[in-house]
Design a protein around this motif. Sequence first.
Motif, PDB file in Angstrom:
ATOM      1  N   UNK A 114     -21.493  45.080  18.318  1.00  0.00           N
ATOM      2  CA  UNK A 114     -20.065  44.877  18.563  1.00  0.00           C
ATOM      3  C   UNK A 114     -19.583  45.562  19.835  1.00  0.00           C
ATOM      4  N   UNK A 115     -20.116  46.744  20.126  1.00  0.00           N
ATOM      5  CA  UNK A 115     -19.657  47.458  21.328  1.00  0.00           C
ATOM      6  C   UNK A 115     -20.122  46.779  22.621  1.00  0.00           C
ATOM      7  N   UNK A 116     -21.079  45.872  22.518  1.00  0.00           N
ATOM      8  CA  UNK A 116     -21.565  45.150  23.698  1.00  0.00           C
ATOM      9  C   UNK A 116     -21.060  43.710  23.758  1.00  0.00           C
ATOM     10  N   UNK A 117     -20.466  43.241  22.692  1.00  0.00           N
ATOM     11  CA  UNK A 117     -19.968  41.865  22.673  1.00  0.00           C
ATOM     12  C   UNK A 117     -18.649  41.824  23.438  1.00  0.00           C
ATOM     13  N   UNK A 118     -18.640  41.006  24.492  1.00  0.00           N
ATOM     14  CA  UNK A 118     -17.452  40.908  25.331  1.00  0.00           C
ATOM     15  C   UNK A 118     -17.213  39.454  25.724  1.00  0.00           C
ATOM     16  N   UNK A 119     -16.238  39.236  26.578  1.00  0.00           N
ATOM     17  CA  UNK A 119     -15.889  37.869  26.969  1.00  0.00           C
ATOM     18  C   UNK A 119     -17.071  37.154  27.625  1.00  0.00           C
ATOM     19  N   UNK A 120     -17.938  37.882  28.303  1.00  0.00           N
ATOM     20  CA  UNK A 120     -19.085  37.251  28.964  1.00  0.00           C
ATOM     21  C   UNK A 120     -20.110  36.775  27.932  1.00  0.00           C
ATOM     22  N   UNK A 121     -20.402  37.591  26.918  1.00  0.00           N
ATOM     23  CA  UNK A 121     -21.372  37.148  25.902  1.00  0.00           C
ATOM     24  C   UNK A 121     -20.841  35.913  25.182  1.00  0.00           C
TER      25      UNK A 121
END
Length: 182
Positions: free
Chosen positions: A66-73
Motif C-alpha cells: 500500500x505504501x508503494x501503490x500510487x497513481x503511476x502503478x
Amino acid sequence: MPERNVVKWNAMIAGYLKNGDRESTLDLFEKMSIRKNSVTWIEMIDGFAKNRDTLKARQFFDKVPLELRNVVTWTVMVDGYSANRELETARELFEMMHERNFYVWSSMISRYCKRGDVKEARNIFDRIPIKNLVNWNSLISGYAQNGFYEEALEMFRKMQSEGFEPDQVTITSILCACAQLG
C-alpha cells in the motif's frame, strides 16, 4: 552483479521482460535480496502487460504494498488492460482510482476512440477536472480518425478559447478533418 542495488535489479528485470524472458524475470524478482521499490513493481506490471499477460500483471498489481501503490502503478495497470484490448476491465480499474493523472485520462480517451466509441471518449473527456493539451489532442484526433470532422473542429475551437495553443498533433488532426470536409 558485483554490487547489487535496487537500480541494477530493476534494470535486469526490465531487460528480461523486454526480451520476453518471463521465467528469468520471475526468478530474479523472487531472488531480490533488497527491498523492492515502486519502480520494481511498475516494471513487473508493465512488463507482463506488454508481454500480453494481464493476469500476471494484475497479480503483481494486487501485491504492491500500500505504501508503494500510487497513481503511476494504477495508471500502468489501467493502460496495460487497455493496450491489450481489455477496455471493460481497464474502465473498472480506472473508476476505482482515487487520483488520476493526465496520462490515464488520455489513455482511456484514445482507447475508446480506437474502438470507435467516440461518445464514451467524450464522456470521459468531460469528466477531466483540469485538462491539458494531451487530453485535448486525444479527443480531437479521435474524432478526426473516426470521421467526426465537425466535432474535431468544434473541439479545436473550444480548446483555443480555453487558452491552449495547438501543437503538431493538433494541427495534423485538424488538417485531416479539413481535408475530409473539402
